[in-house]
Design an enzyme around this catalytic site. Sequence first.
Site, PDB file in Angstrom:
ATOM      1  N   SER A 104      61.362 -42.589  75.569  1.00  0.00           N
ATOM      2  CA  SER A 104      60.576 -41.901  74.364  1.00  0.00           C
ATOM      3  C   SER A 104      60.450 -43.001  73.366  1.00  0.00           C
ATOM      4  O   SER A 104      59.925 -44.103  73.560  1.00  0.00           O
ATOM      5  CB  SER A 104      61.251 -40.627  74.041  1.00  0.00           C
ATOM      6  OG  SER A 104      60.463 -39.919  73.296  1.00  0.00           O
ATOM      7  N   HIS A 148      56.242 -40.627  77.225  1.00  0.00           N
ATOM      8  CA  HIS A 148      55.779 -39.358  77.429  1.00  0.00           C
ATOM      9  C   HIS A 148      55.359 -39.018  75.925  1.00  0.00           C
ATOM     10  O   HIS A 148      55.364 -39.890  75.218  1.00  0.00           O
ATOM     11  CB  HIS A 148      56.955 -38.312  77.853  1.00  0.00           C
ATOM     12  CG  HIS A 148      57.871 -38.102  76.780  1.00  0.00           C
ATOM     13  ND1 HIS A 148      59.369 -37.102  77.047  1.00  0.00           N
ATOM     14  CD2 HIS A 148      58.421 -38.821  75.545  1.00  0.00           C
ATOM     15  CE1 HIS A 148      59.948 -37.373  75.937  1.00  0.00           C
ATOM     16  NE2 HIS A 148      59.336 -38.271  75.107  1.00  0.00           N
TER      17      HIS A 148
END
EC number: 3.4.21.92
Length: 196
Positions: A98, A123
């Site tokens: 992330s 993501h």
Amino acid sequence: MYLIPTVIEQTNRGERAYDIYSRLLKDRIIFLGSPIDDQVANSIVSQLLFLAAEDPEKDISLYINSPGGSITAGLAIYDTMQFIKPDVSTICIGMAASMGAFLLAAGAKGKRFALPNSEVMIHQPLGGAQGQATEIEIAAKRILFLRDKLNRILAENTGQPIEVIERDTDRDNFMTAQKAQEYGIIDRVLTRLEDK
């Protein structure tokens, strides 16, 4: 709770004890080894600013083993990395997920690395909203704005087209170190410190 190791250093004036992170900082090494929140970001930013002021010509190494975290806290680190004069070399050890992966890709071009068994995950931003319909709408617009901003920056840092980034960040996208190199998140997989 975990114990922070102490390092004893011998000098001509006697012994000096450092916590391990302070000792690493002397060698221009910053370690990001936790989820990213405002407190962690403030610590990383202050270390970057300190090292940049101490020697604006010498590279800084940012080692990353992080599951990600707050977008705004991560962007504070990102902006500081771009703002200071020294190149910031990024090295993934373990996991950069992330916002951790976002910061890994933000290192100076040619100086972004991962160890062979590390993993990278990208993501789209996570968020939730509750309350009145208008509050939910405001939160939804903000998260879409942040998603577009992060995707644009990730596209710039990886060399991938924005459409590829949008597709690949739609869900959790895990990569080996080798795949992260092919994708453009890192420049090289390191097997030894001398390889750097």
